[in-house]
Design an enzyme around this catalytic site. Sequence first.
Site, PDB file in Angstrom:
ATOM      1  N   CYS A 119      -4.047   2.452 -12.689  1.00  0.00           N
ATOM      2  CA  CYS A 119      -2.833   2.431 -13.532  1.00  0.00           C
ATOM      3  C   CYS A 119      -3.143   2.102 -14.990  1.00  0.00           C
ATOM      4  CB  CYS A 119      -1.849   1.421 -12.983  1.00  0.00           C
ATOM      5  SG  CYS A 119      -1.452   1.707 -11.260  1.00  0.00           S
ATOM      6  N   HIS A 171       3.210  -0.893 -18.236  1.00  0.00           N
ATOM      7  CA  HIS A 171       3.032  -0.140 -16.988  1.00  0.00           C
ATOM      8  C   HIS A 171       4.216  -0.469 -16.080  1.00  0.00           C
ATOM      9  CE1 HIS A 171       1.616   1.505 -13.363  1.00  0.00           C
ATOM     10  NE2 HIS A 171       1.274   0.346 -12.805  1.00  0.00           N
ATOM     11  N   ASN A 205       6.446   3.772  -9.689  1.00  0.00           N
ATOM     12  CA  ASN A 205       5.129   3.507 -10.260  1.00  0.00           C
ATOM     13  C   ASN A 205       4.331   4.822 -10.241  1.00  0.00           C
ATOM     14  OD1 ASN A 205       2.487   2.774 -10.783  1.00  0.00           O
ATOM     15  ND2 ASN A 205       2.545   0.922  -9.521  1.00  0.00           N
TER      16      ASN A 205
HETATM   17  O1  UT7 Z   1       0.331  -0.415 -10.237  1.00  0.00           O
HETATM   18  C1  UT7 Z   1      -0.667  -1.224  -9.717  1.00  0.00           C
HETATM   19  C2  UT7 Z   1      -0.259  -2.581  -9.667  1.00  0.00           C
HETATM   20  N1  UT7 Z   1       0.620  -2.822  -8.553  1.00  0.00           N
HETATM   21  C3  UT7 Z   1       1.444  -3.826  -8.634  1.00  0.00           C
HETATM   22  O2  UT7 Z   1       1.504  -4.438  -9.647  1.00  0.00           O
HETATM   23  C4  UT7 Z   1       2.265  -4.184  -7.421  1.00  0.00           C
HETATM   24  C5  UT7 Z   1       2.430  -5.685  -7.407  1.00  0.00           C
HETATM   25  N2  UT7 Z   1       3.152  -6.181  -6.267  1.00  0.00           N
HETATM   26  C6  UT7 Z   1       4.499  -5.995  -6.091  1.00  0.00           C
HETATM   27  O3  UT7 Z   1       5.150  -5.329  -6.866  1.00  0.00           O
HETATM   28  C7  UT7 Z   1       5.163  -6.726  -4.952  1.00  0.00           C
HETATM   29  O4  UT7 Z   1       4.254  -7.649  -4.402  1.00  0.00           O
HETATM   30  C8  UT7 Z   1       5.679  -5.793  -3.846  1.00  0.00           C
HETATM   31  C9  UT7 Z   1       6.878  -5.019  -4.341  1.00  0.00           C
HETATM   32  C10 UT7 Z   1       4.587  -4.831  -3.407  1.00  0.00           C
HETATM   33  C11 UT7 Z   1       6.125  -6.609  -2.639  1.00  0.00           C
HETATM   34  O5  UT7 Z   1       7.129  -7.524  -3.010  1.00  0.00           O
HETATM   35  P1  UT7 Z   1       7.002  -9.050  -2.581  1.00  0.00           P
HETATM   36  O6  UT7 Z   1       8.220  -9.722  -3.039  1.00  0.00           O
HETATM   37  O7  UT7 Z   1       5.696  -9.573  -3.106  1.00  0.00           O
HETATM   38  O8  UT7 Z   1       7.027  -8.953  -1.014  1.00  0.00           O
HETATM   39  P2  UT7 Z   1       5.922  -9.459   0.013  1.00  0.00           P
HETATM   40  O9  UT7 Z   1       4.763  -8.539   0.052  1.00  0.00           O
HETATM   41  O10 UT7 Z   1       5.660 -10.900  -0.240  1.00  0.00           O
HETATM   42  O11 UT7 Z   1       6.740  -9.318   1.366  1.00  0.00           O
HETATM   43  C12 UT7 Z   1       7.917 -10.092   1.614  1.00  0.00           C
HETATM   44  C13 UT7 Z   1       8.565  -9.588   2.889  1.00  0.00           C
HETATM   45  C14 UT7 Z   1       7.570  -9.403   4.028  1.00  0.00           C
HETATM   46  O12 UT7 Z   1       8.233  -9.754   5.229  1.00  0.00           O
HETATM   47  P3  UT7 Z   1       7.943 -11.159   5.930  1.00  0.00           P
HETATM   48  O13 UT7 Z   1       6.467 -11.171   6.217  1.00  0.00           O
HETATM   49  O14 UT7 Z   1       8.334 -12.196   4.932  1.00  0.00           O
HETATM   50  O15 UT7 Z   1       8.795 -11.087   7.155  1.00  0.00           O
HETATM   51  C15 UT7 Z   1       7.278  -7.946   4.037  1.00  0.00           C
HETATM   52  O16 UT7 Z   1       6.888  -7.457   5.299  1.00  0.00           O
HETATM   53  O17 UT7 Z   1       9.106  -8.287   2.648  1.00  0.00           O
HETATM   54  C16 UT7 Z   1       8.614  -7.368   3.636  1.00  0.00           C
HETATM   55  N3  UT7 Z   1       8.522  -6.051   3.041  1.00  0.00           N
HETATM   56  C17 UT7 Z   1       9.536  -5.174   3.071  1.00  0.00           C
HETATM   57  N4  UT7 Z   1      10.771  -5.224   3.568  1.00  0.00           N
HETATM   58  C18 UT7 Z   1      11.560  -4.159   3.422  1.00  0.00           C
HETATM   59  C19 UT7 Z   1       7.473  -5.494   2.394  1.00  0.00           C
HETATM   60  N5  UT7 Z   1       7.778  -4.243   1.997  1.00  0.00           N
HETATM   61  C20 UT7 Z   1       9.055  -4.016   2.408  1.00  0.00           C
HETATM   62  C21 UT7 Z   1       9.925  -2.929   2.299  1.00  0.00           C
HETATM   63  N6  UT7 Z   1      11.171  -3.048   2.805  1.00  0.00           N
HETATM   64  N7  UT7 Z   1       9.576  -1.781   1.687  1.00  0.00           N
END
Ligand code: UT7
Length: 343
Positions: A130, A270, A300
């Site tokens: 990215c 980004h 993204n």
């Molecule tokens: O471009 C390259 C750089 N990339 C980035 O900068 C991405 C950086 N990361 C992010 O933007 C975020 O970490 C995400 C959007 C990918 C994830 O958001 P988060 O608030 O960090 O969620 P998490 O990974 O901590 O997951 C929280 C919960 C989990 O459930 P449990 O384990 O708490 O029960 C996940 O399984 O949300 C769940 N989850 C979802 N639920 C519904 C993860 N993805 C989804 C989804 N829909 N699509």
Amino acid sequence: MPSGAHKPSPRLCPPAFPRAVGVVGTGSYVPERVLANADLEALVETSDKWIFERTGIRERRIAKDDEFTSHLAAAAARRALESAGIAATEVDLIIVATVTPDTLVPATACRVQSLIGATNANAFDISAACTGFLYAMQVARQFIANRICGTALVIGADKLSSLVDWTDRNTCVLFGDGAGAVVLRPTEHGGGILASFMQSNGNLAEILQVPGGGSAIPITAANADQNLRTLRMNGRETFKHAVTAMVHACFTALDTAGLKPGDIACVIPHQANVRIIEAIADRLDVPLEKFFVNLSRVGNTSAASIGIALDEANRAARIRRGDRLLFVAFGGGLTYAATVLEW
Ligand code: UT7
């Protein structure tokens, strides 16, 4: 020189002193097909509410099967050349930043060269995920500043949909396809790119990677069913490092330019997650209104992200001559960078 020997092109004059380099045209392209959050609800266990609240994304654009990264890149490049009023034959250098090249060989930049008819250019790709667009801008800047060439086309283009695991809700809701391009030339009255900071941290390579399909793990008949050529990301870790690294990059580039965050008219970050953008705004103490944000519509788009946002900001007259802009990116590698530019 023996008589009849080839005369050097006037563009290839010998190095004298570095010169200022600016953006003289912008262009972008996103595919027609819209994939809304509601459509993803049919693929994985997710909801429009979760995706929008946790990322800021409502929809993304997905390229057709026969629409390759080079096609996205060429469409953005043509628009950038048109906005600059420059013919493709005037381009000396084409750099495509991408992690989804059409083929491993040749470079996608060479395919773009052929598609747009830039017959006088040299062309190559850069892989910095990215952050690739800012890396490519900085590389092209050196070529022009040091008088190796006069006109460069820098394109960030990715068809991330070709790397997404559509059964993984952690990643498939985030990415979209597209391309953004700028034409760079020497500026007559200074300004242009004032400072650029680039860094990477290879120790954190594993938190965002595509494990298979390269020389480490080639895809073979034996592992073809293991989904190895898809994107894997530790979202939480990536988020944490993204904020710290992007803020560091912003302050370092601003310091180098002798500027403060308050001097910036528009920040073009980004577009990965609106919460990352809000965290950066908070730490720079720059109001969120100064950030150009389009990820609700495009998601993204990896290396294309800043180029698309810059072109949209330019065409929407969000930026004016003399404005100081701050670009900041973060991606797999880990890589990160920030650039300060006087428009
Ligand atoms: O471009 C390259 C750089 N990339 C980035 O900068 C991405 C950086 N990361 C992010 O933007 C975020 O970490 C995400 C959007 C990918 C994830 O958001 P988060 O608030 O960090 O969620 P998490 O990974 O901590 O997951 C929280 C919960 C989990 O459930 P449990 O384990 O708490 O029960 C996940 O399984 O949300 C769940 N989850 C979802 N639920 C519904 C993860 N993805 C989804 C989804 N829909 N699509």
